[in-house]
Write a protein that holds these residues in place. Structure first.
Motif, PDB file in Angstrom:
ATOM      1  N   GLY A 170       0.779  -1.227   0.000  1.00 21.86           N
ATOM      2  CA  GLY A 170       0.000   0.000   0.000  1.00 21.86           C
ATOM      3  C   GLY A 170       0.813   1.280   0.000  1.00 21.86           C
ATOM      4  O   GLY A 170       0.248   2.365   0.138  1.00 21.86           O
ATOM      5  N   GLN A 171       2.125   1.193  -0.171  1.00 24.61           N
ATOM      6  CA  GLN A 171       2.986   2.367  -0.101  1.00 24.61           C
ATOM      7  C   GLN A 171       3.412   2.805  -1.492  1.00 24.61           C
ATOM      8  O   GLN A 171       4.065   2.051  -2.226  1.00 24.61           O
ATOM      9  N   ASP A 172       3.054   4.035  -1.891  1.00 24.73           N
ATOM     10  CA  ASP A 172       3.491   4.547  -3.185  1.00 24.73           C
ATOM     11  C   ASP A 172       4.577   5.597  -2.976  1.00 24.73           C
ATOM     12  O   ASP A 172       4.767   6.104  -1.871  1.00 24.73           O
ATOM     13  N   TYR A 173       5.288   5.908  -4.038  1.00 21.98           N
ATOM     14  CA  TYR A 173       6.349   6.904  -3.979  1.00 21.98           C
ATOM     15  C   TYR A 173       5.773   8.289  -4.250  1.00 21.98           C
ATOM     16  O   TYR A 173       4.757   8.425  -4.934  1.00 21.98           O
ATOM     17  N   PRO A 174       6.399   9.337  -3.728  1.00 21.97           N
ATOM     18  CA  PRO A 174       5.915  10.696  -4.004  1.00 21.97           C
ATOM     19  C   PRO A 174       5.902  10.974  -5.500  1.00 21.97           C
ATOM     20  O   PRO A 174       6.756  10.489  -6.245  1.00 21.97           O
ATOM     21  N   MET A 175       4.936  11.771  -5.945  1.00 19.95           N
ATOM     22  CA  MET A 175       4.830  12.115  -7.356  1.00 19.95           C
ATOM     23  C   MET A 175       6.105  12.809  -7.830  1.00 19.95           C
ATOM     24  O   MET A 175       6.622  13.697  -7.164  1.00 19.95           O
ATOM     25  N   GLY A 176       6.617  12.382  -8.969  1.00 21.25           N
ATOM     26  CA  GLY A 176       7.826  12.969  -9.522  1.00 21.25           C
ATOM     27  C   GLY A 176       9.107  12.347  -9.016  1.00 21.25           C
ATOM     28  O   GLY A 176      10.194  12.833  -9.340  1.00 21.25           O
ATOM     29  N   SER A 177       9.017  11.254  -8.248  1.00 20.72           N
ATOM     30  CA  SER A 177      10.218  10.624  -7.704  1.00 20.72           C
ATOM     31  C   SER A 177      11.126  10.111  -8.805  1.00 20.72           C
ATOM     32  O   SER A 177      10.670   9.513  -9.777  1.00 20.72           O
ATOM     33  N   SER A 178      12.417  10.347  -8.650  1.00 21.95           N
ATOM     34  CA  SER A 178      13.399   9.778  -9.569  1.00 21.95           C
ATOM     35  C   SER A 178      14.201   8.678  -8.884  1.00 21.95           C
ATOM     36  O   SER A 178      15.017   8.006  -9.523  1.00 21.95           O
ATOM     37  N   TYR A 179      13.967   8.499  -7.586  1.00 19.83           N
ATOM     38  CA  TYR A 179      14.650   7.451  -6.813  1.00 19.83           C
ATOM     39  C   TYR A 179      13.583   6.643  -6.102  1.00 19.83           C
ATOM     40  O   TYR A 179      12.824   7.176  -5.286  1.00 19.83           O
ATOM     41  N   GLN A 180      13.493   5.367  -6.448  1.00 22.75           N
ATOM     42  CA  GLN A 180      12.445   4.508  -5.895  1.00 22.75           C
ATOM     43  C   GLN A 180      13.052   3.226  -5.328  1.00 22.75           C
ATOM     44  O   GLN A 180      13.011   2.167  -5.965  1.00 22.75           O
ATOM     45  N   PRO A 181      13.633   3.292  -4.137  1.00 26.45           N
ATOM     46  CA  PRO A 181      14.249   2.102  -3.545  1.00 26.45           C
ATOM     47  C   PRO A 181      13.196   1.057  -3.183  1.00 26.45           C
ATOM     48  O   PRO A 181      12.053   1.376  -2.894  1.00 26.45           O
ATOM     49  N   ASP A 182      13.594  -0.215  -3.243  1.00 27.68           N
ATOM     50  CA  ASP A 182      12.706  -1.329  -2.894  1.00 27.68           C
ATOM     51  C   ASP A 182      11.433  -1.303  -3.739  1.00 27.68           C
ATOM     52  O   ASP A 182      10.330  -1.513  -3.247  1.00 27.68           O
ATOM     53  N   GLU A 183      11.618  -1.056  -5.021  1.00 27.60           N
ATOM     54  CA  GLU A 183      10.496  -0.923  -5.947  1.00 27.60           C
ATOM     55  C   GLU A 183       9.802  -2.262  -6.150  1.00 27.60           C
ATOM     56  O   GLU A 183      10.438  -3.311  -6.227  1.00 27.60           O
ATOM     57  N   ALA A 184       8.489  -2.220  -6.233  1.00 27.52           N
ATOM     58  CA  ALA A 184       7.710  -3.426  -6.504  1.00 27.52           C
ATOM     59  C   ALA A 184       7.983  -3.930  -7.913  1.00 27.52           C
ATOM     60  O   ALA A 184       8.430  -3.176  -8.784  1.00 27.52           O
ATOM     61  N   GLY A 185       7.721  -5.194  -8.159  1.00 27.68           N
ATOM     62  CA  GLY A 185       7.847  -5.740  -9.499  1.00 27.68           C
ATOM     63  C   GLY A 185       6.731  -5.224 -10.386  1.00 27.68           C
ATOM     64  O   GLY A 185       5.665  -4.813  -9.911  1.00 27.68           O
ATOM     65  N   LEU A 186       6.961  -5.238 -11.691  1.00 26.51           N
ATOM     66  CA  LEU A 186       5.961  -4.717 -12.624  1.00 26.51           C
ATOM     67  C   LEU A 186       4.767  -5.649 -12.774  1.00 26.51           C
ATOM     68  O   LEU A 186       3.627  -5.194 -12.872  1.00 26.51           O
ATOM     69  N   ALA A 187       5.014  -6.929 -12.792  1.00 26.74           N
ATOM     70  CA  ALA A 187       3.949  -7.894 -13.100  1.00 26.74           C
ATOM     71  C   ALA A 187       2.892  -7.953 -12.008  1.00 26.74           C
ATOM     72  O   ALA A 187       3.195  -8.033 -10.817  1.00 26.74           O
ATOM     73  N   LEU A 188       1.629  -7.906 -12.448  1.00 23.00           N
ATOM     74  CA  LEU A 188       0.500  -8.166 -11.567  1.00 23.00           C
ATOM     75  C   LEU A 188      -0.170  -9.450 -12.026  1.00 23.00           C
ATOM     76  O   LEU A 188       0.068  -9.936 -13.136  1.00 23.00           O
ATOM     77  N   LEU A 189      -1.008 -10.017 -11.184  1.00 24.36           N
ATOM     78  CA  LEU A 189      -1.603 -11.323 -11.452  1.00 24.36           C
ATOM     79  C   LEU A 189      -3.106 -11.208 -11.674  1.00 24.36           C
ATOM     80  O   LEU A 189      -3.721 -10.197 -11.304  1.00 24.36           O
ATOM     81  N   PRO A 190      -3.713 -12.220 -12.278  1.00 25.03           N
ATOM     82  CA  PRO A 190      -5.159 -12.179 -12.488  1.00 25.03           C
ATOM     83  C   PRO A 190      -5.953 -11.924 -11.213  1.00 25.03           C
ATOM     84  O   PRO A 190      -6.982 -11.238 -11.251  1.00 25.03           O
ATOM     85  N   GLU A 191      -5.475 -12.452 -10.086  1.00 28.93           N
ATOM     86  CA  GLU A 191      -6.194 -12.203  -8.829  1.00 28.93           C
ATOM     87  C   GLU A 191      -6.141 -10.721  -8.424  1.00 28.93           C
ATOM     88  O   GLU A 191      -7.049 -10.221  -7.751  1.00 28.93           O
ATOM     89  N   ASP A 192      -5.078 -10.015  -8.838  1.00 31.19           N
ATOM     90  CA  ASP A 192      -5.011  -8.574  -8.587  1.00 31.19           C
ATOM     91  C   ASP A 192      -6.058  -7.837  -9.426  1.00 31.19           C
ATOM     92  O   ASP A 192      -6.669  -6.864  -8.969  1.00 31.19           O
ATOM     93  N   LEU A 193      -6.256  -8.312 -10.650  1.00 32.95           N
ATOM     94  CA  LEU A 193      -7.294  -7.729 -11.506  1.00 32.95           C
ATOM     95  C   LEU A 193      -8.677  -7.956 -10.904  1.00 32.95           C
ATOM     96  O   LEU A 193      -9.522  -7.055 -10.912  1.00 32.95           O
ATOM     97  N   LEU A 194      -8.894  -9.141 -10.359  1.00 36.92           N
ATOM     98  CA  LEU A 194     -10.167  -9.428  -9.709  1.00 36.92           C
ATOM     99  C   LEU A 194     -10.382  -8.512  -8.509  1.00 36.92           C
ATOM    100  O   LEU A 194     -11.506  -8.044  -8.258  1.00 36.92           O
ATOM    101  N   LEU A 195      -9.303  -8.227  -7.764  1.00 39.64           N
ATOM    102  CA  LEU A 195      -9.414  -7.331  -6.614  1.00 39.64           C
ATOM    103  C   LEU A 195      -9.747  -5.915  -7.075  1.00 39.64           C
ATOM    104  O   LEU A 195     -10.554  -5.222  -6.438  1.00 39.64           O
ATOM    105  N   LEU A 196      -9.137  -5.474  -8.173  1.00 44.46           N
ATOM    106  CA  LEU A 196      -9.458  -4.147  -8.703  1.00 44.46           C
ATOM    107  C   LEU A 196     -10.927  -4.078  -9.095  1.00 44.46           C
ATOM    108  O   LEU A 196     -11.619  -3.101  -8.769  1.00 44.46           O
ATOM    109  N   ASP A 197     -11.420  -5.092  -9.774  1.00 46.78           N
ATOM    110  CA  ASP A 197     -12.821  -5.118 -10.186  1.00 46.78           C
ATOM    111  C   ASP A 197     -13.742  -5.081  -8.972  1.00 46.78           C
ATOM    112  O   ASP A 197     -14.738  -4.341  -8.946  1.00 46.78           O
ATOM    113  N   ALA A 198     -13.386  -5.860  -7.952  1.00 47.00           N
ATOM    114  CA  ALA A 198     -14.192  -5.883  -6.732  1.00 47.00           C
ATOM    115  C   ALA A 198     -14.151  -4.537  -6.016  1.00 47.00           C
ATOM    116  O   ALA A 198     -15.164  -4.076  -5.463  1.00 47.00           O
TER     117      ALA A 198
END
Length: 236
Positions: A170-198
């Motif tokens: 649940g933690q996002d980086y400040p808008m305009g950040s050029s340094y993003q340590p411990d960045e999440a991976g790009l790939a999301l899963l079908p269950e994440d899409l289901l959560l967005l829909d819900a």
């Protein structure tokens, strides 16, 4: 790389390095497969400036088809007659990609499904970050269509075009950040899409921000729309 209503348009891409790089790859491929004609198709997940800044490198070049941004151009090229319903196909020769209209982040947004990798390329519509929603009803309907598509197609990952979340839930980086340590991976899963829909169903018809572990539902406000319109008029 990120987009928001308060982010200025990106600078024009210097030189023609994208086009030149791809031409070198095409020449290399032709040498490996003599007699095979190779053409280049340039299209976008949607028409915001951070995705179209390099278009001038390809416009008018021989052997290149550039699908200009904007819903009319996208509909015409892919042959959509009942936008945003239906699908289209990109035939790569022995490998066909499926194109799905998903307006909401922008009116010309599309997703692309590759059955070889089972990736669903979701552009700025769905990625680990702030999901800027310009047209609430259209976005909700688009996510519902992606969910329906996922029920009949094997999807290994949903691949968006930005990362704005850290691995801390649940933690996002400040808008305009050029340094993003411990960045999440790009790939999301079908269950994440289901959560967005819900989540969208839970919010209902009135746009509302909602924070989840891997993404943030972020409707664009009326004030931001006005500021964006003014900035465009001023050429900012």
């Amino acid at each position: 790389m990120r987009y928001s209503s308060r982010t200025p348009a990106p600078p024009k891409t210097p030189g023609g390095f994208l086009y030149e790089t791809l031409q070198r790859l095409i020449v290399s491929r032709k040498q490996a497969t003599p007699g095979r004609e190779l053409k280049l198709l340039v299209t976008h997940s949607h028409g915001h400036g951070d995705h179209t800044a390099g278009d001038s490198q390809f416009r008018g070049k021989p052997g290149v088809t550039l699908v200009e941004s904007g819903a009319p151009s996208v509909r015409e090229y892919f042959g959509f007659t009942d936008w945003p319903n239906g699908t289209a196909t990109i035939d790569l020769g022995g490998r066909k990609l499926t194109v799905l209209p998903i307006p909401g982040h922008k009116e010309d947004s599309i997703a692309v499904y590759d059955p070889h990798t089972r990736w669903l390329l979701s552009g700025d519509t769905f990625y680990p970050g702030r999901l800027y929603i310009w047209e609430w009803d259209s976005y909700r309907a688009s996510i519902a269509r992606l969910v329906d598509f996922s029920k009949t197609h094997r999807i290994s990952a949903l691949m968006g075009t930005h990362i704005e979340m850290s691995r801390t839930q649940g933690q996002d980086y400040p808008m305009g950040s050029s340094y993003q340590p411990d960045e999440a991976g790009l790939a999301l899963l079908p269950e994440d899409l289901l959560l967005l829909d819900a989540t969208l169903s839970e919010i209902g018809k009135e746009p509302e921000k909602r924070v989840r572990d891997k993404f943030i539902v972020r409707p664009v406000s009326k004030i931001e729309r006005i500021l964006t319109w003014v900035a465009k008029r001023l050429g900012l």
